[in-house]
Scaffold this motif. Structure first.
Motif, PDB file in Angstrom:
ATOM      1  N   PRO A 108      44.038  59.386  39.574  1.00  0.00           N
ATOM      2  CA  PRO A 108      43.981  58.120  40.297  1.00  0.00           C
ATOM      3  C   PRO A 108      42.550  57.723  40.663  1.00  0.00           C
ATOM      4  N   LEU A 109      42.401  56.445  40.961  1.00  0.00           N
ATOM      5  CA  LEU A 109      41.149  55.929  41.489  1.00  0.00           C
ATOM      6  C   LEU A 109      41.262  55.985  43.011  1.00  0.00           C
ATOM      7  N   ILE A 110      40.431  56.810  43.627  1.00  0.00           N
ATOM      8  CA  ILE A 110      40.449  56.963  45.077  1.00  0.00           C
ATOM      9  C   ILE A 110      39.382  56.054  45.671  1.00  0.00           C
ATOM     10  N   LEU A 111      39.802  55.207  46.592  1.00  0.00           N
ATOM     11  CA  LEU A 111      38.860  54.399  47.370  1.00  0.00           C
ATOM     12  C   LEU A 111      38.808  54.983  48.770  1.00  0.00           C
ATOM     13  N   HIS A 112      37.625  55.387  49.190  1.00  0.00           N
ATOM     14  CA  HIS A 112      37.459  55.906  50.540  1.00  0.00           C
ATOM     15  C   HIS A 112      37.570  54.763  51.547  1.00  0.00           C
ATOM     16  N   PRO A 113      37.856  55.067  52.802  1.00  0.00           N
ATOM     17  CA  PRO A 113      37.928  54.008  53.802  1.00  0.00           C
ATOM     18  C   PRO A 113      36.649  53.161  53.786  1.00  0.00           C
ATOM     19  N   GLY A 114      36.821  51.848  53.841  1.00  0.00           N
ATOM     20  CA  GLY A 114      35.678  50.945  53.853  1.00  0.00           C
ATOM     21  C   GLY A 114      35.120  50.613  52.489  1.00  0.00           C
ATOM     22  N   GLU A 115      35.736  51.100  51.415  1.00  0.00           N
ATOM     23  CA  GLU A 115      35.316  50.741  50.063  1.00  0.00           C
ATOM     24  C   GLU A 115      36.269  49.698  49.501  1.00  0.00           C
ATOM     25  N   GLY A 116      35.722  48.792  48.706  1.00  0.00           N
ATOM     26  CA  GLY A 116      36.520  47.789  48.027  1.00  0.00           C
ATOM     27  C   GLY A 116      36.422  47.975  46.529  1.00  0.00           C
ATOM     28  N   LEU A 117      37.049  47.081  45.790  1.00  0.00           N
ATOM     29  CA  LEU A 117      37.041  47.134  44.337  1.00  0.00           C
ATOM     30  C   LEU A 117      36.817  45.719  43.823  1.00  0.00           C
ATOM     31  N   ALA A 118      35.954  45.601  42.804  1.00  0.00           N
ATOM     32  CA  ALA A 118      35.668  44.297  42.208  1.00  0.00           C
ATOM     33  C   ALA A 118      35.868  44.368  40.704  1.00  0.00           C
ATOM     34  N   PHE A 119      35.975  43.201  40.087  1.00  0.00           N
ATOM     35  CA  PHE A 119      36.283  43.064  38.663  1.00  0.00           C
ATOM     36  C   PHE A 119      35.382  41.999  38.068  1.00  0.00           C
ATOM     37  N   ALA A 120      34.960  42.211  36.835  1.00  0.00           N
ATOM     38  CA  ALA A 120      34.143  41.216  36.137  1.00  0.00           C
ATOM     39  C   ALA A 120      34.444  41.276  34.650  1.00  0.00           C
ATOM     40  N   ILE A 121      34.048  40.196  33.947  1.00  0.00           N
ATOM     41  CA  ILE A 121      34.234  40.123  32.504  1.00  0.00           C
ATOM     42  C   ILE A 121      32.900  39.797  31.840  1.00  0.00           C
ATOM     43  N   GLY A 122      32.702  40.308  30.635  1.00  0.00           N
ATOM     44  CA  GLY A 122      31.417  40.168  29.949  1.00  0.00           C
ATOM     45  C   GLY A 122      31.181  38.832  29.277  1.00  0.00           C
ATOM     46  N   GLY A 123      32.210  38.010  29.136  1.00  0.00           N
ATOM     47  CA  GLY A 123      32.060  36.689  28.545  1.00  0.00           C
ATOM     48  C   GLY A 123      32.921  35.701  29.296  1.00  0.00           C
ATOM     49  N   ALA A 124      32.475  34.472  29.386  1.00  0.00           N
ATOM     50  CA  ALA A 124      33.237  33.447  30.104  1.00  0.00           C
ATOM     51  C   ALA A 124      34.562  33.177  29.384  1.00  0.00           C
ATOM     52  N   VAL A 125      35.626  33.065  30.155  1.00  0.00           N
ATOM     53  CA  VAL A 125      36.950  32.724  29.642  1.00  0.00           C
ATOM     54  C   VAL A 125      37.490  31.620  30.537  1.00  0.00           C
TER      55      VAL A 125
END
Length: 142
Positions: A108-125
């Motif tokens: 699993p992906l563990i996020l510690h307290p106070g951490e967030g997650l972001a997402f991005a893409i390499g080309g505009a869609v």
């Protein structure tokens, strides 16, 4: 809400699922400016265990698309995973393209307290690429 006690058994308390849509290109992987927040820092008060993460197109991507996940601490983004979406045009008989990130029940992906997650893409869609993550939060539902 009670604090988590050191050396005590900790179990996931409530299910979580988040989605975000990225449309703008991100190619500065060390200092992203077009990443979208998937898991807000404010929602992660006692930590999360995410066991599924994927990206899916909402229309023709127009090219192979690099999809990226970033750990978010304060205003600092750290690239933690990426995968590519194939250039496939979805229609009535062709499924929208999906790419899974390297996250599972066994790893699993563990996020510690106070951490967030972001997402991005390499080309505009124009219609965007959706990122969905799910798992559990160590904070009980209120």
């Amino acid at each position: 809400m009670t604090a988590i006690v050191t050396n005590a058994y900790i179990a996931v308390q409530s299910p979580v699922a988040y989605t975000a849509v990225a449309t703008a290109a991100e190619t500065a992987f060390h200092l992203p400016t077009n990443a979208v927040v998937v898991v807000p820092i404010a929602d992660n008060t006692q930590g999360m265990r995410l066991d599924k993460a994927y990206a899916i197109t909402r229309a023709d991507p127009g090219a192979v698309i690099n999809c990226q996940l970033y750990k978010l601490v304060g205003t600092t983004y750290t690239l933690i995973d990426s995968n590519t979406l194939a250039d496939v045009v979805p229609d009535a008989t062709t499924a929208n393209v999906k790419a899974s990130f390297d996250v599972s029940v066994d790893d699993p992906l563990i996020l510690h307290p106070g951490e967030g997650l972001a997402f991005a893409i390499g080309g505009a869609v124009a219609n965007g690429v959706v990122c969905r993550v799910s798992g559990g939060s160590y904070a009980p539902l209120t």
